[in-house]
Design a protein around this motif. Structure first.
Motif, PDB file in Angstrom:
ATOM      1  N   GLY A 122       0.777  -1.230   0.000  1.00 33.08           N
ATOM      2  CA  GLY A 122       0.000   0.000   0.000  1.00 33.08           C
ATOM      3  C   GLY A 122       0.812   1.285   0.000  1.00 33.08           C
ATOM      4  O   GLY A 122       0.241   2.369   0.035  1.00 33.08           O
ATOM      5  N   VAL A 123       2.146   1.205  -0.077  1.00 30.27           N
ATOM      6  CA  VAL A 123       2.946   2.441  -0.065  1.00 30.27           C
ATOM      7  C   VAL A 123       3.016   3.114  -1.441  1.00 30.27           C
ATOM      8  O   VAL A 123       3.480   4.244  -1.551  1.00 30.27           O
ATOM      9  CB  VAL A 123       4.391   2.223   0.451  1.00 30.27           C
ATOM     10  N   GLY A 124       2.586   2.396  -2.493  1.00 31.76           N
ATOM     11  CA  GLY A 124       2.536   3.035  -3.810  1.00 31.76           C
ATOM     12  C   GLY A 124       3.493   2.465  -4.851  1.00 31.76           C
ATOM     13  O   GLY A 124       3.730   3.105  -5.875  1.00 31.76           O
ATOM     14  N   LYS A 125       3.983   1.269  -4.645  1.00 27.72           N
ATOM     15  CA  LYS A 125       4.932   0.679  -5.603  1.00 27.72           C
ATOM     16  C   LYS A 125       4.242   0.373  -6.939  1.00 27.72           C
ATOM     17  O   LYS A 125       4.725   0.760  -8.006  1.00 27.72           O
ATOM     18  CB  LYS A 125       5.553  -0.593  -5.017  1.00 27.72           C
ATOM     19  N   THR A 126       3.124  -0.331  -6.846  1.00 27.69           N
ATOM     20  CA  THR A 126       2.369  -0.647  -8.058  1.00 27.69           C
ATOM     21  C   THR A 126       1.886   0.631  -8.730  1.00 27.69           C
ATOM     22  O   THR A 126       1.954   0.770  -9.957  1.00 27.69           O
ATOM     23  CB  THR A 126       1.161  -1.543  -7.711  1.00 27.69           C
ATOM     24  N   THR A 127       1.429   1.573  -7.921  1.00 31.63           N
ATOM     25  CA  THR A 127       0.935   2.843  -8.462  1.00 31.63           C
ATOM     26  C   THR A 127       2.046   3.575  -9.212  1.00 31.63           C
ATOM     27  O   THR A 127       1.800   4.201 -10.250  1.00 31.63           O
ATOM     28  CB  THR A 127       0.369   3.714  -7.326  1.00 31.63           C
TER      29      THR A 127
ATOM     30  N   GLU B 238       5.971  -7.575  -8.986  1.00 31.64           N
ATOM     31  CA  GLU B 238       5.970  -8.798  -8.178  1.00 31.64           C
ATOM     32  C   GLU B 238       5.922 -10.084  -9.007  1.00 31.64           C
ATOM     33  O   GLU B 238       4.988 -10.876  -8.891  1.00 31.64           O
ATOM     34  CB  GLU B 238       4.805  -8.760  -7.178  1.00 31.64           C
TER      35      GLU B 238
HETATM   36  P1  ATP Z   1       0.791  -3.707  -2.957  1.00 27.38           P
HETATM   37  O1  ATP Z   1       2.007  -4.522  -2.881  1.00 27.38           O
HETATM   38  O2  ATP Z   1      -0.244  -4.042  -1.929  1.00 27.38           O
HETATM   39  O3  ATP Z   1       0.221  -3.544  -4.344  1.00 27.38           O
HETATM   40  P2  ATP Z   1       1.830  -1.097  -3.327  1.00 27.38           P
HETATM   41  O4  ATP Z   1       2.983  -0.497  -2.626  1.00 27.38           O
HETATM   42  O5  ATP Z   1       2.034  -1.546  -4.723  1.00 27.38           O
HETATM   43  O6  ATP Z   1       1.262  -2.265  -2.476  1.00 27.38           O
HETATM   44  P3  ATP Z   1      -0.303   0.411  -4.379  1.00 27.38           P
HETATM   45  O7  ATP Z   1      -1.032  -0.763  -4.902  1.00 27.38           O
HETATM   46  O8  ATP Z   1       0.443   1.241  -5.325  1.00 27.38           O
HETATM   47  O9  ATP Z   1       0.664  -0.040  -3.245  1.00 27.38           O
HETATM   48  O10 ATP Z   1      -1.333   1.310  -3.570  1.00 27.38           O
HETATM   49  C1  ATP Z   1      -1.043   2.629  -3.091  1.00 27.38           C
HETATM   50  C2  ATP Z   1      -2.279   3.217  -2.449  1.00 27.38           C
HETATM   51  O11 ATP Z   1      -3.291   3.442  -3.417  1.00 27.38           O
HETATM   52  C3  ATP Z   1      -2.900   2.331  -1.388  1.00 27.38           C
HETATM   53  O12 ATP Z   1      -3.362   3.129  -0.354  1.00 27.38           O
HETATM   54  C4  ATP Z   1      -4.042   1.669  -2.114  1.00 27.38           C
HETATM   55  O13 ATP Z   1      -5.088   1.349  -1.214  1.00 27.38           O
HETATM   56  C5  ATP Z   1      -4.476   2.741  -3.082  1.00 27.38           C
HETATM   57  N1  ATP Z   1      -5.042   2.164  -4.309  1.00 27.38           N
HETATM   58  C6  ATP Z   1      -4.457   1.249  -5.112  1.00 27.38           C
HETATM   59  N2  ATP Z   1      -5.231   0.954  -6.171  1.00 27.38           N
HETATM   60  C7  ATP Z   1      -6.350   1.695  -6.042  1.00 27.38           C
HETATM   61  C8  ATP Z   1      -7.532   1.863  -6.813  1.00 27.38           C
HETATM   62  N3  ATP Z   1      -7.712   1.181  -7.961  1.00 27.38           N
HETATM   63  N4  ATP Z   1      -8.469   2.721  -6.360  1.00 27.38           N
HETATM   64  C9  ATP Z   1      -8.287   3.414  -5.225  1.00 27.38           C
HETATM   65  N5  ATP Z   1      -7.205   3.324  -4.437  1.00 27.38           N
HETATM   66  C10 ATP Z   1      -6.231   2.474  -4.837  1.00 27.38           C
END
Ligand code: ATP
Length: 235
Positions: free
Chosen positions: A42-47, A161
């Motif tokens: 949830g820190v934003g890596k995928t984002t 991942e």
């Molecule tokens: P993970 O390993 O769980 O994917 P991450 O570091 O990749 O973690 P992200 O998936 O980038 O994290 O999510 C970053 C933030 O954005 C989180 O708070 C998540 O809840 C939120 N988020 C992710 N996807 C969406 C979406 N489609 N709609 C709304 N919020 C989202």
């Protein structure tokens, strides 16, 4: 020039609706480097990967790839800019065969691998070439998702991942594949929870918290960073 990074990201912000997910991400990836983004769920890596690809509409900041300004390239053209994105869910077409999945993405640049070269690198996929996507194991799907990007001639892979949910022996196989691609000059930005896997192939790491990069270090500094990593990752 050659001294500039292949991918340069500055002050990247991204939103899901009203929810502000990225708060000014800065990162560089040089030609031929493998860089890993680490951080808790949830820190934003995928984002970060999705925002680089233009898959998130509401974003601000700077993204330059090979000098191209990706912020100005329309969404549907990002894939043609030379970056291949392999999402966590892999996106294999269930009703298409391995061969068909391989041939689907358009070639975007010269220098991509031929199907025969790909099968040399992924002999298990050759063995399964007439099998449908649904019939493949998780590891085979992951390999196919990477393999089909290699045909297109992309210069850089964004991998989300790739080891998620895979057995240790398959994780090791994917590690060997990425090492081979790296030896051939591929540039890789990797999101990975499997820290041991990442440490075998990454040249550098970025540490993310709360939608931004809060640390960066080369693989050689890993032993020095362990205490901090335990704190930040909770591992
Ligand atoms: P993970 O390993 O769980 O994917 P991450 O570091 O990749 O973690 P992200 O998936 O980038 O994290 O999510 C970053 C933030 O954005 C989180 O708070 C998540 O809840 C939120 N988020 C992710 N996807 C969406 C979406 N489609 N709609 C709304 N919020 C989202």
């Amino acid at each position: 020039t050659d001294a500039s990074p292949l991918l340069r990201v500055r002050g990247l912000n991204a939103w899901y609706g009203e929810s502000h997910a990225l708060h000014g991400v800065d990162l560089d990836v040089s030609r031929g480097e493998t860089v890993t983004l680490l951080g808790r769920n949830g820190v934003g890596k995928t984002t970060t990967l999705r925002a680089i690809m233009g898959l998130i509409r509401k974003r601000t900041g700077e993204i330059a790839f090979e000098g191209q300004d990706l912020m100005r390239i329309p969404l549907h053209r990002t894939a043609h800019s030379g970056i291949g994105f392999v999402p966590e869910e892999r996106g294999i077409f269930a009703t298409l065969t391995v061969d068909e999945n391989l041939l689907l993405p358009p070639v975007v640049a010269e220098g991509g691998m031929s199907v025969e070269e790909i099968f040399d690198l992924f002999p298990n996929l050759k063995f399964r070439r007439n099998s449908q996507g649904t019939k493949l194991s998780g590891g085979e799907q992951q390999m196919l998702a990477i393999a089909r990007m290699l045909r297109t001639g992309v210069k850089m892979l964004l991998l989300d991942e790739p080891t998620e949910g895979l057995a240790p022996v398959i994780v090791q196989r994917i590690g060997e594949l990425l090492a081979t691609l790296k030896a051939r000059g591929m540039t890789i930005l990797l999101v990975e929870q499997n820290f041991r896997f990442a440490s075998r192939i990454a040249d550098r790491f970025y540490l993310m918290e709360h939608g931004k990069v809060v640390g960066a270090f080369p693989v050689g500094e890993l032993p020095l960073q362990m205490t901090r990593l335990h704190e930040v990752l909770g591992v």
